[in-house]
Design a protein around this motif. Structure first.
Motif, PDB file in Angstrom:
ATOM      1  N   UNK A 195       0.834  -1.207   0.000  1.00  0.00           N
ATOM      2  CA  UNK A 195       0.000   0.000   0.000  1.00  0.00           C
ATOM      3  C   UNK A 195       0.866   1.254   0.000  1.00  0.00           C
ATOM      4  N   UNK A 196       1.912   1.256   0.801  1.00  0.00           N
ATOM      5  CA  UNK A 196       2.814   2.405   0.849  1.00  0.00           C
ATOM      6  C   UNK A 196       3.568   2.565  -0.461  1.00  0.00           C
ATOM      7  N   UNK A 197       3.976   1.455  -1.046  1.00  0.00           N
ATOM      8  CA  UNK A 197       4.686   1.514  -2.323  1.00  0.00           C
ATOM      9  C   UNK A 197       3.791   2.033  -3.450  1.00  0.00           C
ATOM     10  N   UNK A 198       2.493   1.760  -3.336  1.00  0.00           N
ATOM     11  CA  UNK A 198       1.548   2.231  -4.354  1.00  0.00           C
ATOM     12  C   UNK A 198       1.272   3.725  -4.240  1.00  0.00           C
ATOM     13  N   UNK A 199       1.640   4.311  -3.100  1.00  0.00           N
ATOM     14  CA  UNK A 199       1.452   5.749  -2.926  1.00  0.00           C
ATOM     15  C   UNK A 199       0.587   6.153  -1.756  1.00  0.00           C
ATOM     16  N   UNK A 200       0.141   5.184  -0.943  1.00  0.00           N
ATOM     17  CA  UNK A 200      -0.623   5.547   0.253  1.00  0.00           C
ATOM     18  C   UNK A 200       0.266   6.372   1.178  1.00  0.00           C
ATOM     19  N   UNK A 201      -0.323   7.362   1.765  1.00  0.00           N
ATOM     20  CA  UNK A 201       0.408   8.245   2.662  1.00  0.00           C
ATOM     21  C   UNK A 201       0.721   7.572   3.987  1.00  0.00           C
ATOM     22  N   UNK A 202      -0.139   6.646   4.369  1.00  0.00           N
ATOM     23  CA  UNK A 202       0.052   5.908   5.620  1.00  0.00           C
ATOM     24  C   UNK A 202      -0.827   4.665   5.583  1.00  0.00           C
ATOM     25  N   UNK A 203      -0.518   3.715   6.454  1.00  0.00           N
ATOM     26  CA  UNK A 203      -1.337   2.512   6.617  1.00  0.00           C
ATOM     27  C   UNK A 203      -1.734   2.477   8.084  1.00  0.00           C
ATOM     28  N   UNK A 204      -2.998   2.754   8.356  1.00  0.00           N
ATOM     29  CA  UNK A 204      -3.491   2.907   9.719  1.00  0.00           C
ATOM     30  C   UNK A 204      -4.399   1.745  10.093  1.00  0.00           C
ATOM     31  N   UNK A 205      -4.325   1.355  11.342  1.00  0.00           N
ATOM     32  CA  UNK A 205      -5.066   0.187  11.799  1.00  0.00           C
ATOM     33  C   UNK A 205      -6.401   0.564  12.423  1.00  0.00           C
ATOM     34  N   UNK A 206      -7.421  -0.243  12.127  1.00  0.00           N
ATOM     35  CA  UNK A 206      -8.722  -0.092  12.778  1.00  0.00           C
ATOM     36  C   UNK A 206      -8.726  -0.748  14.150  1.00  0.00           C
ATOM     37  N   UNK A 207      -7.763  -1.599  14.398  1.00  0.00           N
ATOM     38  CA  UNK A 207      -7.747  -2.385  15.620  1.00  0.00           C
ATOM     39  C   UNK A 207      -7.335  -1.548  16.829  1.00  0.00           C
ATOM     40  N   UNK A 208      -7.679  -2.030  18.000  1.00  0.00           N
ATOM     41  CA  UNK A 208      -7.262  -1.365  19.233  1.00  0.00           C
ATOM     42  C   UNK A 208      -7.932  -0.021  19.423  1.00  0.00           C
ATOM     43  N   UNK A 209      -7.187   0.931  20.021  1.00  0.00           N
ATOM     44  CA  UNK A 209      -7.765   2.225  20.345  1.00  0.00           C
ATOM     45  C   UNK A 209      -7.563   3.257  19.235  1.00  0.00           C
ATOM     46  N   UNK A 210      -7.009   2.848  18.116  1.00  0.00           N
ATOM     47  CA  UNK A 210      -6.856   3.710  16.950  1.00  0.00           C
ATOM     48  C   UNK A 210      -5.997   4.935  17.230  1.00  0.00           C
ATOM     49  N   UNK A 211      -5.003   4.772  18.108  1.00  0.00           N
ATOM     50  CA  UNK A 211      -4.128   5.888  18.428  1.00  0.00           C
ATOM     51  C   UNK A 211      -3.374   6.388  17.198  1.00  0.00           C
TER      52      UNK A 211
END
Length: 229
Positions: free
Chosen positions: A111-127
């Motif tokens: 995802x990052x290589x394709x150009x996503x600015x970040x990869x964020x997780x839905x899991x946990x407290x979403x800090x």
């Protein structure tokens, strides 16, 4: 109809387009971030989409007002990285961050290589999501005297913009944030010191370092330092 809400009209607005096919996820994310909005230098302006097609239509109409796209990887009309590829193929300069429950390292790296600015997780407290939006909000407030055009949004915060060649000849592209963390790491700073320098939580710094280790194919920060020094 495009859904847009502003939590405080007296402040500069930062538009966030949330793309997820679950109403409760969109509502939960907005509620969570709005609860922190009083600490942000920018008011949050919300846009919503439940499908990739709707997201692209919304972005096409509102791109001058959307400063971040939070894109889920599993939508009714796109699964996996196809949605990200399709969105960025149509809007190459769009500030897209993936938000997903999939924590597979390979998917993150792709995802990052394709150009996503970040990869964020839905899991946990979403800090991570909170940290990321806070960082962009601060960046937006600093630049509030200059209204960004669609091709200028987020400037050097977006996409791979630095190429690193290791002593073994490996070539890796890094985003601006990864580059900041790597430079601090090479300076010998601890995770806490890096977090203070780049205004992130220690947990987010650890995630960035883990991504750097994956990208360079090493298992520890000491191996990474040896490879790059």
């Amino acid at each position: 109809m495009i859904h847009a809400t502003v939590n405080n009209e007296d402040r500069l607005g930062m538009g966030v387009l949330v793309v997820d096919d679950h109403d409760l996820v969109r509502l939960g994310l907005k509620t969570l971030l709005d609860s922190y909005a009083r600490t942000l230098p920018c008011a949050l302006v919300w846009f919503e989409a439940a499908s990739l097609a709707r997201a692209m239509d919304t972005y096409a109409q509102q791109r001058a007002h959307v400063h971040l796209v939070l894109l889920d990887l599993h939508l009714p009309d796109a699964h996996g990285l196809l949605g990200l590829q399709t969105f960025l193929r149509r809007f190459p300069d769009a500030p897209v961050a993936v938000i997903s429950g999939n924590s597979d390292p390979y998917t993150q790296r792709q995802a990052l290589n394709l150009g996503a600015q970040a990869y964020l997780s839905k899991n946990g407290h979403m800090q991570e999501v909170l940290d990321f939006v806070c960082q962009l909000s601060a960046h937006r407030a600093i630049d509030k005297s200059i209204e960004p055009s669609p091709t200028q949004v987020l400037g050097d915060e977006r996409g791979p913009n630095r190429t690193i060649r290791s002593s073994s000849g490996m070539v890796v592209q890094l985003s601006a944030r990864q580059s900041q963390v790597l430079d601090a790491l090479l300076s010998g700073l601890s995770n806490r010191e890096i977090a203070e320098r780049v205004c992130l939580s220690e947990g987010t710094v650890k995630n960035h370092i883990s991504q750097l280790l994956l990208s360079f194919g090493v298992r520890s920060r000491s191996q990474l330092l040896t490879l790059l020094r």
